[in-house]
Write an enzyme that holds these catalytic residues in place. Structure first.
Site, short mmCIF file in Angstrom:
data_model
loop_
_atom_site.label_atom_id
_atom_site.label_comp_id
_atom_site.label_asym_id
_atom_site.label_seq_id
_atom_site.Cartn_x
_atom_site.Cartn_y
_atom_site.Cartn_z
N CYS A 203 -2.63 9.22 -7.83
CA CYS A 203 -3.74 8.69 -7.07
C CYS A 203 -4.89 9.67 -7.17
CB CYS A 203 -3.34 8.49 -5.62
SG CYS A 203 -4.71 7.86 -4.66
N LYS B 73 0.87 -1.17 0.00
CA LYS B 73 0.00 0.00 0.00
C LYS B 73 0.91 1.23 0.00
CE LYS B 73 -3.90 2.24 0.75
NZ LYS B 73 -4.77 2.35 -0.43
N ASN C 253 -2.39 3.36 -12.91
CA ASN C 253 -3.14 3.53 -11.69
C ASN C 253 -4.63 3.60 -12.07
OD1 ASN C 253 -3.88 4.20 -8.97
ND2 ASN C 253 -1.83 5.03 -8.72
N GLY D 249 -6.87 -4.56 -14.36
CA GLY D 249 -7.87 -5.53 -14.78
C GLY D 249 -7.38 -6.93 -15.03
C1 LIG Z 1 -8.82 -0.59 -3.07
C2 LIG Z 1 -7.64 -0.13 -3.88
C3 LIG Z 1 -6.63 0.59 -3.29
C4 LIG Z 1 -5.56 1.03 -4.03
N1 LIG Z 1 -4.56 1.71 -3.40
C5 LIG Z 1 -3.46 2.10 -4.12
C6 LIG Z 1 -2.38 2.74 -3.49
O1 LIG Z 1 -2.38 2.95 -2.29
N2 LIG Z 1 -1.32 3.14 -4.26
C7 LIG Z 1 -1.29 2.91 -5.62
O2 LIG Z 1 -0.30 3.27 -6.25
N3 LIG Z 1 -2.29 2.28 -6.23
C8 LIG Z 1 -3.37 1.86 -5.52
N4 LIG Z 1 -4.40 1.21 -6.16
C9 LIG Z 1 -4.32 1.00 -7.60
C10 LIG Z 1 -3.80 -0.41 -7.92
O3 LIG Z 1 -2.51 -0.60 -7.47
C11 LIG Z 1 -3.84 -0.64 -9.44
O4 LIG Z 1 -3.02 0.30 -10.08
C12 LIG Z 1 -5.25 -0.51 -9.99
O5 LIG Z 1 -6.14 -1.08 -9.07
C13 LIG Z 1 -5.42 -1.18 -11.35
O6 LIG Z 1 -5.22 -2.55 -11.27
P1 LIG Z 1 -6.40 -3.64 -11.07
O7 LIG Z 1 -7.43 -3.33 -12.10
O8 LIG Z 1 -5.74 -4.95 -11.23
O9 LIG Z 1 -6.94 -3.42 -9.70
C14 LIG Z 1 -5.48 0.76 -5.41
C15 LIG Z 1 -6.51 0.04 -6.00
C16 LIG Z 1 -7.58 -0.42 -5.27
C17 LIG Z 1 -8.65 -1.19 -5.95
#
Ligand SMILES: Cc1cc2nc3c(=O)[nH]c(=O)nc-3n(C[C@H](O)[C@H](O)[C@H](O)COP(=O)(O)O)c2cc1C
Ligand SMILES: Cc1cc2nc3c(=O)[nH]c(=O)nc-3n(C[C@H](O)[C@H](O)[C@H](O)COP(=O)(O)OP(=O)(O)OC[C@H]3O[C@@H](n4cnc5c(N)ncnc54)[C@H](O)[C@@H]3O)c2cc1C
Ligand SMILES: Cc1cc2nc3c(=O)[nH]c(=O)nc-3n(C[C@H](O)[C@H](O)[C@H](O)COP(=O)(O)OP(=O)(O)OC[C@H]3O[C@@H](n4cnc5c(N)ncnc54)[C@H](O)[C@@H]3O)c2cc1C
Ligand SMILES: Cc1cc2nc3c(=O)[nH]c(=O)nc-3n(C[C@H](O)[C@H](O)[C@H](O)COP(=O)(O)O)c2cc1C
Ligand code: FES
Ligand code: FES
Lengths: 305, 264, 305, 264
Positions: free
Chosen positions: A131, A46, A193, A245
């Site tokens: 973010c 995180k 992100n 995704g």
């Molecule tokens: C609940 C949640 C919290 C996230 N927190 C962070 C974070 O603290 N820092 C960050 O760089 N990305 C954060 N992300 C983004 C993820 O690391 C990732 O880039 C994004 O979810 C796309 O990938 P996914 O579709 O596989 O989830 C977060 C995503 C989710 C769903």
């Protein structure tokens, strides 16, 4: 360690190209209920900020079509407690550790990075430059090429090991931001992100999140992420880490073909915490069946029309 | 150590409890033996609208037959989809998750308070307490609902030997009014006795229970609900604010919290 | 004409706020198999360009999680055949007609608009300022505020009735583009066009579309569209037409609450050609049940935290 | 005029034809009476992975009972999902869509050529021709597949009275080789006779049929496939290039095209 899956990014060896994405695996503790972290290519924590943060009040997640919206608001224990409480746990884990770093100012990014520099357990850091879920910091850094470049440069001065810049898709031209990060000295890029989004609870006429808007993630955004990876791959020579995704090994193949050297699994962990194991097995089987010696042979090999 | 995993199991018994309530039994679920009262399972409902799993409290287990039961009410998309499952359908379950209720001491009366679809974990709690030797007669099982039809599984609860005390908004079954009013009357009447409260139900009921526990200095536990993207503690989506400051994750630090712990 | 549903945009009255989106309803002919077009608030045609265009070679659509990717490439009959073949058909339809206009240069946009100006059947035009699916024209117009402003201004000079600017979400800050369109004289804004995306066929290692990338649409992008509508609503006073992922009346309510005066239904037509009828009925029932006199009472009324 | 619409119907008969082939009958489908050979229906499969409908040729109809039949083979996600439907499941159907085959003249032999899962619309075509009085003996029904098991519904086709001419890649049933080789042999042997070709099957087979028709100056029609987001002609996703230039929409201008019309 299945052969053919190990990857090297900026001099760091990973047993396989599957990482867990920041914010989707905490600091790793909970996932050990499901598998030894040594099975992962890397764990990405995180986002850590200089001060501890509670994040936004709930509700801060919502379900969407094939995805989710979140505005957690960078809730985290802060760098001090991360060092005192989480690093001891991570010391015992035989996996690569990438610490994701955030801040409200360039100075804050650099401060967190400098503190982490003393801990060899932190193999790399990843800068959260986009973010959408905080009012201050986050977005600005990743939407302005100069800010991106300066943030990376300042962090590189204080952190001796490789630095990954994690980019936001919420920009007109992500390749400009990618080149700026490269200019600043980034060793690799993670993309993407989450995508800015919003939903409304039509029963209450309230936004579904207290932060009103949030970040869209999950299968819904995979095509967006792939387009970004491919666009950057065409223009920038840094190793790319694909995120967005991914829930099956076939999704991972798409990212490889578009130019990613490694990938991160985020939201899919919520639906299936052991998704990384399934994906790693799928990849190993695929390269075996297809007689591909090494996953790296696929990187960027999409047969463009 | 055996690791947790997502497990494919089958819906082998499906009872329509009327008024949109259903009881589902899944088998074989290898982790049935590990389920404790208060634990929940996270159920996958592969569909475009329903991307997240849905949390369901364990209502009973049969470890020998590797069975677990859940009881749910159709509320929205997720539960509607679940209600559409046919017998023998495969269902993917993640769990058991969360913490568990702690049992009362021998000399304490157990004041169990269920509101609406909050009763299933309490049914499990009562059964397990009795199985462990706790006298059924020392269990007051308050059960609130809107109408008579919303008080389901009455026979089954009575058969445990507990004192079922139904309360309905309209008085169509049992006492009329709010279940927490009935509890407060009971508590006041039995002032001085040792009691322990257990509650699960809608937010307003939990708040009233919390207030009641603090007002009468009674120990106890409440099982909370929150939308749960992950259910395992990694997303930080299900947090609730704590009275002492900071957040707790309902899925991992809960769902069971002590009275007075959470800012409800 | 159910009461409480009629809307007025830039002086034009619509029987209800439900339009069919450009590129998703052809020129209207096929939809008459399903319902009389008079049931619609308006029909928005496929983008018309000065020359006829065949578009890209197939495959030019692909399925994604809760959505689709397309790179049709603005296939259309060209303005001449539109006038000679389609306008006669549209003359017979009792619905508002909005013709979507595209071009490779500002001059081309203006030329098409000037030709259409002579045909009163064309109630409004909508400028496609952000089509991700053509190499030249489209995207540039909608990502640069100056180009947006100039395009709208030149078109306004030659087209006497209201002009809608349709914006792309593929920008860092859509409110800047919206304000530029307002500056140029736009009478209303439609948002959003499709989101740039890409997918790869992992069996063939080829992009799923011959244009390599395409535009993502459907339920997957609804949160993206809502966030854009809300962001623009907060800063710009033009009437907004919401587009993106709408398939139910509840989706429409979300758009109203975020600030849209009317909406367009696109991809959902492919799954359910009579979706507009279902949506209109749902809206009528909703305002009746909730004792809302008129849909306009909901516009922008999301109860922000 | 009655308008088209999406219609909810039920899967009332489900036959497993083995080797991943299935026959499904839906009822009540009010538009059954309107279905002509060559038409297809567009079937909804609500799921997160499968957002679009899937096109399926009509294989037979029973207008009196408002039934239609489709025959399909599991190929990918869409058909796998379809195969998972249980009897009595509701299925949403849009159709009938597309154009239809034109029947042969009385003095023409009908050379029907199905490849793999391309045979269902041809089965419907043959049945309808016969019902309209065309002599079954004048129908040569070539049917190509990989292996014996891939030639399904043989008894049913034979029962029509047509000359079934099976061809398999491995010779495990009927003649060995490609179905179009068998057709060419036949055409060469019967040179001078009036014939009309009808084809539906994989791309390579259609190409060979097109070449063959042009080489021997035989009229005929081919039914094409394309991914079809809308199926009604509005998305322009399903286009194929025409020999005379321009594009045609397979869903609305087709799926049936004359030999020589499309650049295959
Ligand atoms: C609940 C949640 C919290 C996230 N927190 C962070 C974070 O603290 N820092 C960050 O760089 N990305 C954060 N992300 C983004 C993820 O690391 C990732 O880039 C994004 O979810 C796309 O990938 P996914 O579709 O596989 O989830 C977060 C995503 C989710 C769903
Ligand atoms: C620990 C726990 C135990 C529970 N036990 C029971 C039980 O025994 N019986 C019972 O009937 N119900 C139980 N629930 C509630 C159940 O999980 C459903 O969330 C609830 O019934 C809502 O119904 P639905 O899913 O049909 O509603 P929906 O309308 O589908 O969802 C309601 C809203 O919550 C959101 N949401 C739903 N699930 C999630 C999630 N996982 N993450 C994020 N957002 C989400 C949706 O997006 C929607 O906005 C329990 C919940 C928890 C947390
Ligand atoms: C006119 C017509 C008649 C047909 N008749 C039959 C029949 O009688 N029997 C039979 O078995 N098959 C028939 N098909 C083929 C059938 O529709 C399926 O597309 C095919 O079987 C692929 O299987 P799937 O959907 O399981 O594959 P999937 O793997 O789910 O899809 C295959 C690929 O095509 C894409 N795709 C699938 N459907 C669409 C769509 N509607 N729009 C855009 N892209 C799409 C998917 O994204 C995927 O990339 C017909 C097709 C057409 C066009
Ligand atoms: C197949 C297809 C073709 C489209 N063609 C056009 C077009 O020609 N001009 C245009 O402005 N938008 C076009 N669009 C975009 C839609 O009008 C709409 O903005 C977008 O699809 C988002 O809405 P939806 O999610 O409801 O489809 C097209 C979309 C699709 C799916
Ligand atoms: S549901 Fe993810 S932390 Fe609780
Ligand atoms: S499938 Fe949409 S035009 Fe043919």
């Amino acid at each position: 360690m299945t052969s053919g899956l190990n990857v090297n990014i900026a001099g760091v060896e990973f047993v396989n190209p599957i990482m867990t994405a920041s914010g989707c695996c905490g600091y790793g503790e909970e996932l050990t209920d499901f598998f030894p972290l040594s099975r992962l290519g890397a764990l990405v924590t995180k986002t850590i900020t200089i001060e501890p943060r509670l994040g936004h009040p709930p509700p801060r997640t919502a379900e969407t079509a094939s995805g989710m919206l979140n505005a957690i608001g960078l809730a985290n224990v802060g760098v001090d407690r991360f060092i005192s409480e989480k690093i001891p746990f991570l010391e015992k884990q035989k996996t690569r550790v990438i610490v994701n770093v955030g801040g409200k100012t360039i100075r804050e990014y650099a401060e967190v990075a400098a503190r982490l520099n003393d801990y060899g357990r932190v193999d790399m850091i990843e800068l959260n430059l986009g973010c959408p879920n905080v009012s201050q910091g986050g977005m600005e850094f990743g939407t302005d090429p100069r800010m991106t470049e300066r943030t990376v440069r300042e962090v590189k001065k204080v952190f001796a090991r490789p630095v990954i810049a994690k980019l936001t898709p919420n920009v007109t031209d992500i390749t400009r931001i990618a080149l700026a990060a490269e200019q600043g000295g980034a060793d690799a890029l993670s993309l993407i992100n989450s995508v800015v989004g919003m939903t409304v609870d039509v029963d209450t006429w309230r936004p579904t999140l207290t932060f009103n808007r949030g970040g869209l993630t999950g299968p819904a955004i995979k095509p967006i992420a792939l387009a970004r990876v491919y666009a950057v791959y065409e223009r920038c020579r840094l190793p790319l880490i694909g995120v967005g995704g991914i829930s099956t090994y076939r999704d991972v193949l798409e990212f490889f073909l578009c130019g990613a050297t490694a990938v991160q699994v985020g939201t899919a962990l919520f639906v299936e915490p052991d998704a990384p194991l399934r994906i790693i097995k799928g990849l190993a089987d695929y390269i075996k069946t297809k007689k591909i010696d090494h996953v790296s042979e696929m990187v960027g090999k999409v047969r463009k029309y | 150590m055996t690791k947790l995993t997502c497990e494919d199991t089958f819906l082998i018994k499906r009872r329509d409890l009327k008024n949109n309530y259903f009881s589902y039994v899944f088998r074989p679920y290898s982790r049935a033996v590990r389920c404790k009262p208060g634990n929940f399972v996270h159920i996958r409902l592969a569909s475009s609208d329903v991307y997240f799993r849905r949390a369901m409290s364990v209502a009973s287990v049969n470890p020998d037959r590797e069975e677990i039961e859940i009881i749910f009410k159709i509320f929205g998309r997720g539960t509607a989809l679940l209600a559409g499952c046919r017998r023998h359908a495969p269902v993917n379950i993640l769990g058991p998750l969360g913490n568990a209720f702690s049992f009362p001491r021998k000399n304490e009366k157990a004041i169990i308070v269920g509101g609406g679809v909050g009763f299933p974990p309490l049914l499990f709690l009562a059964s397990e307490m009795i199985r462990k030797g706790y006298p059924p007669g020392d269990i007051e099982f308050f059960y609130g609902g809107r109408r008579s039809g919303e008080i389901v599984e009455r026979v089954r609860i009575r058969r445990l030997g507990v004192n079922l005390r139904p309360v309905t908004d309209d008085g169509s079954y049992g006492r009329k009014g709010l279940v927490t009013e009935a509890v407060e009357d009971y508590v006041r009447k039995h002032a001085g006795e040792r009691m322990r409260l257990y509650g699960c139900g809608p937010a307003a009921m939990l708040k009233a229970m919390d207030d009641l526990g603090m007002k009468y200095h009674l120990p106890g536990q409440l099982s909370l609900e929150a939308p749960m993207p992950c259910g395992i503690g990694v997303c930080l989506g299900c947090v609730v604010p704590l009275r002492k400051g900071g957040h707790a994750r309902v899925c991992r630090d809960g769902p069971v919290f002590n009275i007075g712990e959470v800012l409800l």
